[in-house]
Design an enzyme around this catalytic site. Structure first.
Site, PDB file in Angstrom:
ATOM      1  N   VAL A 120      -2.915 -32.558 -52.546  1.00  8.48           N
ATOM      2  CA  VAL A 120      -3.544 -31.924 -51.377  1.00  8.48           C
ATOM      3  C   VAL A 120      -3.327 -32.780 -50.137  1.00  8.48           C
ATOM      4  CG1 VAL A 120      -5.774 -31.283 -50.368  1.00  8.48           C
ATOM      5  CG2 VAL A 120      -5.235 -30.641 -52.725  1.00  8.48           C
ATOM      6  N   ALA A 121      -3.424 -34.092 -50.278  1.00 11.84           N
ATOM      7  CA  ALA A 121      -3.250 -34.994 -49.132  1.00 11.84           C
ATOM      8  C   ALA A 121      -1.805 -35.029 -48.641  1.00 11.84           C
ATOM      9  CB  ALA A 121      -3.710 -36.399 -49.511  1.00 11.84           C
ATOM     10  N   ASP A 167      27.050  -7.953 -20.743  1.00 11.12           N
ATOM     11  CA  ASP A 167      27.897  -6.858 -20.309  1.00 11.12           C
ATOM     12  C   ASP A 167      27.210  -6.117 -19.176  1.00 11.12           C
ATOM     13  OD1 ASP A 167      29.894  -4.922 -20.292  1.00 11.12           O
ATOM     14  OD2 ASP A 167      28.788  -3.657 -21.672  1.00 11.12           O
TER      15      ASP A 167
END
Length: 189
Positions: A120-121, A167
């Site tokens: 998780v870290a 164009d």
């Protein structure tokens, strides 16, 4: 006497009015058709509605746009790849730490909790916020130059553009685009 003869118009107009078009005829060559927002400069005319809604050319373009979907920008692809690499690396490190702890006699539950905490870290929570701030800075710079951008990822896509084909006329009216000038490394060719 025909109206064309009375007004002095050529027989070409009469031929155009009686023409039967092949369905594959390019839009620019459909001289007997008018489309939504067609402007008449002079004279008068009579038109028959041949299609409405999604059966019109504008509806067809809308369907094609809907089918195109959205594609990830280069930055989104890079962030996704970075995330996958970080997850793989984090899982590998967590596995090594957990296994090393178990081999050194630590309880399995404690090592599992440690490995999950480590995983998780390892995931960077601030990465999406940092990406958004970087794109917002680019949006701000474009806005100062007078460019308006509707979607934030478009800033990054514009920044990674290497070739721009523009164009004035020809693409829509003649269904062709011709290179008139080529610039490479600051040199015109």
């Amino acid at each position: 006497m025909s109206e064309a003869a009375l007004t002095g118009e050529s027989d070409a107009v009469d031929k155009d009015a009686e023409a039967v078009l092949d369905p594959d005829t390019p839009l620019a060559e459909r001289r007997t058709m008018v489309y939504l927002a067609t402007t008449t400069l002079a004279g008068s005319g009579l038109a028959v509605v041949t299609a409405t809604g999604l059966a019109t050319e504008l509806g067809r373009i809308g369907q094609l746009v809907a089918l195109a979907g959205t594609r990830a920008t280069p930055l989104e692809r890079q962030v996704e790849a970075l995330g996958r690499r970080l997850i793989g690396l984090a899982l590998a490190v967590c596995g090594v730490v957990g296994l090393a702890g178990i081999l050194h006699g630590q309880p399995i539950g404690l090592m599992l909790e440690t490995a999950i905490s480590l995983a998780v870290a390892a995931i960077p929570e601030g990465l999406p916020a940092i990406t958004t701030v970087a794109l917002a800075a680019g949006l701000w710079r474009l806005a100062r130059s007078g460019a308006l951008v509707r979607r934030l990822p478009a800033v990054e896509t514009l920044g990674s553009t290497t070739v721009i084909c523009s164009d004035k006329t020809g693409t829509m009216t003649e269904n062709r685009m011709t290179v008139m000038r080529l610039v490479a490394d600051g040199r015109a060719g």
